[in-house]
Motif scaffolding. Structure first.
Motif, PDB file in Angstrom:
ATOM      1  N   GLY A 130       1.093  -0.983   0.182  1.00  0.00           N
ATOM      2  CA  GLY A 130       0.022   0.013   0.411  1.00  0.00           C
ATOM      3  C   GLY A 130       0.915   1.118  -0.251  1.00  0.00           C
ATOM      4  O   GLY A 130       1.643   1.191   1.258  1.00  0.00           O
ATOM      5  N   THR A 134      -1.062   3.290  -5.116  1.00  0.00           N
ATOM      6  CA  THR A 134      -1.684   2.257  -5.539  1.00  0.00           C
ATOM      7  C   THR A 134      -3.063   2.281  -5.713  1.00  0.00           C
ATOM      8  O   THR A 134      -3.733   2.734  -5.702  1.00  0.00           O
ATOM      9  N   ILE A 181      -3.481   3.397   1.703  1.00  0.00           N
ATOM     10  CA  ILE A 181      -4.069   3.647   0.364  1.00  0.00           C
ATOM     11  C   ILE A 181      -4.938   4.345   0.091  1.00  0.00           C
ATOM     12  O   ILE A 181      -5.894   4.243   0.468  1.00  0.00           O
ATOM     13  N   GLN A 186      -9.250   1.602  -1.003  1.00  0.00           N
ATOM     14  CA  GLN A 186      -9.321   0.567  -0.614  1.00  0.00           C
ATOM     15  C   GLN A 186     -10.751   0.069  -0.138  1.00  0.00           C
ATOM     16  O   GLN A 186     -11.034  -1.461   0.078  1.00  0.00           O
TER      17      GLN A 186
END
Length: 381
Positions: A130, A134, A181, A186
């Motif tokens: 992450g 990302t 992230i 996420q």
């Protein structure tokens, strides 16, 4: 070709390439570095195993915490801490809940994550790292654009993410630094964790997770720029908080073991009498981190850095290299002083004041630390 077959082909190719380099890897994966222990545990393990697990939950916990098997094989501890924490983490992965390892920097979140995946799946490499950049494709899937432009969307053009591969193969996927992230990325995990499926809209298809699949995520709430988890995503995880080492002896044990392992990996000679310097560095880190001396008599200012166990390991490994290449092979105060200064003094103004006060009020007056005081003063000047 099915999703499972496609993912298995990618995995087999990667394994073939990796086998050649494994023997000479600077840092072998856990399943390679501790292959003998894992094999011994598998041979001795007669307890029930969840689907596709290489070991039973009891054996996984033994692998992490260490122990002696009936045949006399000694399993080295990978994690020093409360047994219950490990048992809860392992049990979580045997259910349909994902596992979130939460803690301040240096509490072995990544280390525990890797060893859990190695013991359960025999593969710790299905990893999403992450960062602020990302993309969604790192968690879902991407495309081979040459194939995509030539033939259009197809299974052959699909590039599975580590999470997709873990779903198809019934393995553990790891997501490091989940809170780094972006929030919208996420949340691509929500359907995966709740429905155990990953839709592929372009093909009108999906990848369904097979039994054995789960996710281990790590997160650190102290870093700046953290993206808080949505309540919907947090509900899909069972959160286990990894604490800092409870005692100085625990931390010395952790640091000593990891420094020894790293030294052997780098072909550095063993450092005679290095235990004294290890304990000193650990003592300095713990006192500055907690803001009080070991005896509780003197309150201290804490620097801006975290002064984690991982940083102590780095300082001592660098010192070991200095002793090996530019000294007499014995780890001494002068070998760790420069690294210690760099770890403590992150803010060149405020942290330097904290460090100087600590040297003069604590280190200077401590019995048996005169050489350490002189070495630190020399590099601090």
């Amino acid at each position: 070709m099915s999703e499972t077959t496609s993912a298995a082909t990618v995995t087999a190719h990667a394994a073939g390439v990796g086998t050649e380099a494994a023997a000479d890897a600077l840092r072998p994966h856990a399943e390679t570095a501790f292959a003998d222990e894992l094999a011994a545990l598998a041979a001795a393990d007669d307890r029930p195993r969840p689907p596709r697990w290489k070991l039973s939950p009891w054996a996984v916990a033994t692998y992490l915490l260490g122990g002696t098997l009936p045949d006399g094989t000694v399993v080295s501890p990978k994690y020093v801490g409360p047994r219950r924490i490990v048992e809860v983490a392992v049990t979580t992965l045997a259910t349909d809940r994902a596992l979130l390892l939460l803690g301040v920097p240096g509490t072995a979140k990544t280390w525990v994550s890797e060893h859990l995946a190695a013991a359960i799946s025999g593969d710790s490499t299905l990893l999403v790292q992450g960062t602020a950049g990302t993309p969604e494709e790192a968690i879902r899937y991407g495309w081979n654009y040459a194939q995509l432009l030539t033939h259009g969307p197809s299974r052959a053009a699909l590039v599975p993410s580590p999470v997709m591969r873990a779903m198809a193969e019934g393995r553990i996927a790891r997501v490091e630094e989940l809170t780094r992230i972006p929030a919208d990325v996420q949340d691509t995990l929500i359907t995966i964790l709740s429905e155990k499926t990953l839709p592929i809209a372009e093909l009108g298809a999906e990848t369904q997770a097979v039994r054995g699949f789960n996710v281990i995520a790590t997160a650190n709430d102290r870093d700046r720029g953290v993206n808080e988890l949505s309540s919907a995503l947090r509900r899909r995880f069972n959160t286990v908080v990894l604490p800092l080492p409870a005692t100085a002896d625990d931390e010395v044990e952790i640091v000593s073991r990891r420094v020894g392992q790293l030294g052997r990996a780098l072909d550095l000679p063993a450092a005679p009498h290095g235990a004294d310097e290890i304990r000193r560095v650990v003592t300095v880190f713990r006192e500055l981190r907690t803001g009080v001396t070991e005896d509780g008599r003197t309150k201290l200012k804490s620097p801006s850095g975290t002064l984690s166990t991982a940083e102590a390991i780095s300082v001592l490994t660098s010192g070991l290299a200095l002793a090996a290449h530019f000294g007499d092979g014995v780890l001494r105060a002068g070998d760790v002083a420069a690294g210690l200064l760099g770890a403590v003094v992150r803010d060149p103004v405020a942290d330097r004041i904290v460090w100087q006060e600590y040297l003069e009020t604590v280190v200077r007056e401590r019995d048996g630390w005169k050489d350490f005081y002189r070495a630190c003063r020399e590099v601090s000047a």
